[in-house]
Design an enzyme around this catalytic site. Structure first.
Site, PDB file in Angstrom:
ATOM      1  N   LYS A 212       0.609  -1.413   0.364  1.00 30.31           N
ATOM      2  CA  LYS A 212      -0.178   0.372   0.202  1.00 30.31           C
ATOM      3  C   LYS A 212       0.819   1.267   0.011  1.00 30.31           C
ATOM      4  O   LYS A 212       0.782   2.375  -0.639  1.00 30.31           O
ATOM      5  CB  LYS A 212      -1.000  -0.091   1.255  1.00 30.31           C
ATOM      6  CG  LYS A 212      -1.830   1.281   1.665  1.00 30.31           C
ATOM      7  CD  LYS A 212      -3.161   1.824   0.077  1.00 30.31           C
ATOM      8  CE  LYS A 212      -2.776   2.735  -0.046  1.00 30.31           C
ATOM      9  NZ  LYS A 212      -4.689   2.770   0.996  1.00 30.31           N
ATOM     10  N   LEU A 258      -1.501  11.446 -14.605  1.00 30.95           N
ATOM     11  CA  LEU A 258      -0.698  12.121 -15.925  1.00 30.95           C
ATOM     12  C   LEU A 258      -1.687  13.932 -15.976  1.00 30.95           C
ATOM     13  O   LEU A 258      -1.899  14.427 -17.047  1.00 30.95           O
ATOM     14  CB  LEU A 258      -0.063  11.962 -16.938  1.00 30.95           C
ATOM     15  CG  LEU A 258       1.062  10.646 -17.142  1.00 30.95           C
ATOM     16  CD1 LEU A 258       1.554  10.217 -18.297  1.00 30.95           C
ATOM     17  CD2 LEU A 258       2.383  11.579 -15.756  1.00 30.95           C
ATOM     18  N   CYS A 268      -4.623  10.400   2.752  1.00 29.62           N
ATOM     19  CA  CYS A 268      -3.806   8.579   2.339  1.00 29.62           C
ATOM     20  C   CYS A 268      -2.319   9.595   1.969  1.00 29.62           C
ATOM     21  O   CYS A 268      -1.440   9.127   2.337  1.00 29.62           O
ATOM     22  CB  CYS A 268      -4.878   8.378   1.430  1.00 29.62           C
ATOM     23  SG  CYS A 268      -6.124   7.106   1.515  1.00 29.62           S
TER      24      CYS A 268
END
Length: 450
Positions: A212, A258, A268
């Site tokens: 993660k 992008l 997060c």
């Protein structure tokens, strides 16, 4: 079907609990916040996530999903215990605050008198699972019959239900020396997903923890890379959107993530890459992740540059200017304003003397709690009324679909900065708007006063 307890009913925990019930399991959500539990028991999600409330209500009504504040009830009920509590950044440090994860283990373990598996889902620094395994062996009356495994989450806000029920992969970290029930139980819990040929990757504990954090670090790097290219494009008079399109066709690079703009935020990516750096330093591997400091710096610089851009467009001063900010959530389809670039920029504009009015389809209440001194509007038109400058800072579909003429009739000056490069530039310019994007032709004019 399996009896499951999910500890923590915030974004991760509530989503996981509801979706496990949707798979047919009997699920008990556990939290110390009784007000939050009352909402969930009534079928109300205390945050905005598309599709989740329907799943929650359906399973509460069916009796498969219940909620409690009792660890004793959870210990007696469940065979599988999922840890889904938060791991925020420590105040004044880069490191993750693991107090909530630790509290779950310290409280639950002494109540486990029969075989059980604890699955960690929270994002934690590598080595956390090994440490918690040692605590379990000391605290749990069932001793070695209680296993700990790590099953990291990969939820995208706005797509959490989809990412839980139709994930692109499942990862399970187990203790290779003592693993017994954990993998088999995980396969039972996720049987429907595995039947749909979702990849199931079984690793050691440390690798699962790193999956993660590594994924988040990679995504953050990709976003900051294209934002760095946007700065070069502004200086050179090039177009970062066309640049991204061209390099995105290279299958080694890919087009996703992008998109140049004002950078990433939320609960997060920012705190996870900082915690990753901190943990690498503790392990003596800090040189391996020094590049993440620049990734973080580029990301934060985007906010400053947007404020500078707004000031430059307004002739060098924000004092007395009326600025409309469209977007407060850190991303569309969410009401999350944690470390939101949009809201941070709005606050900086106000501090430099502008009168700022913010509109967001879902995040107004959360924004007002963090920035009570900003002005808030019930619609984009209200926010833009009399505006000298309009900024689009979250790429909601509602903003993509705005009518330049309708908005043009309420603003004082038809000047807009598209901070997410999400609008049709030609359409707005045809309607008489002065249009500025990020890393696109015309953006170099922002440099004029520096």
């Amino acid at each position: 079907m399996t009896n499951i307890a999910v500890f923590g009913t915030g974004y991760l925990g509530a989503t996981h609990a509801a979706c496990m019930a949707e798979l047919g399991h009997e699920v008990l959500g556990v939290d110390v916040d009784k007000a939050k539990l009352a909402k969930l028991e009534a079928g109300e999600v205390p945050f905005y996530e598309p599709g989740l409330e329907e799943v929650l209500r359906r399973n509460v009504d069916a009796g498969r999903l219940r909620f409690t504040s009792s660890y004793e009830e959870a210990a007696a009920f469940a065979d599988a215990h999922f840890i889904g509590v938060g791991t925020p950044q420590k105040k004044g440090e880069y490191a993750a605050d693991l107090r909530y994860v630790d509290e779950v283990v310290e409280t639950l373990a002494p109540l486990l008198t029969s075989p059980a598996v604890i699955f960690g889902k929270s994002t934690v620094p590598v080595g956390t699972a090994a440490r918690l395994t040692k605590r379990l062996r000391v605290l749990a009356p069932a001793g070695g019959l209680v296993e700990l495994a790590w099953n990291p989450e990969f939820l995208r806000e706005g797509f959490a239900v989809q990412d839980t029920l139709r994930p692109d992969r499942l990862v399970l970290g187990v203790d290779r020396e003592t693993a017994g029930r954990a993998e088999n139980l995980a396969r039972e819990i996720y049987a429907q997903l595995l039947a749909n040929e979702i990849p199931f990757i079984v690793t050691d504990l440390a690798t699962a923890e790193l999956v993660k954090t590594s994924a988040n670090a990679f995504l953050a790097t990709k976003i900051s890379f294209i934002n760095a290219m946007a700065e070069v494009c502004e200086a050179a008079g090039a177009d970062v959107t066309m640049l991204a399109e061209a390099i995105g066709h290279d299958e080694r690079i890919g087009r996703r993530f992008l998109n140049a703009g004002i950078g990433f935020g939320g609960g997060c990516l920012p705190k996870d890459i900082r915690a990753f750096m901190a943990r690498a330093g503790e392990l003596g591997a800090d040189q391996a992740l020094t590049f993440l400091r620049e990734v973080d710096a580029i990301n934060m610089r985007r906010r400053v540059r947007m404020v500078e851009s707004a000031r430059d467009v307004l002739g060098g001063s924000l004092i007395g200017a009326r600025v409309a900010v469209l977007g407060a959530a850190f991303k569309p389809n969410s009401d999350d304003v944690r470390d939101s670039p949009a809201l941070n920029i709005a606050g900086q504009l106000q501090l430099q003397g502008a009168s700022v009015t913010v509109y967001d389809p879902k995040a107004i209440e959360n924004s007002r709690a963090l920035f009570p001194t900003l002005n808030y509007a019930p619609s984009a038109e209200h926010a833009c009324s009399g505006a000298d400058l309009t900024l689009v800072l979250t790429e909601w579909t509602e903003f993509r679909d705005l009518d330049p003429d309708v908005l043009g009739n309420v603003v004082r000056t038809r000047t807009i900065i598209d901070g997410r490069n999400c609008l049709d530039r030609e359409r707005w310019m045809e309607r008489g708007w002065s249009f500025y994007g990020v890393g696109t032709p015309g953006a170099s004019r922002f440099e004029s006063s520096r």
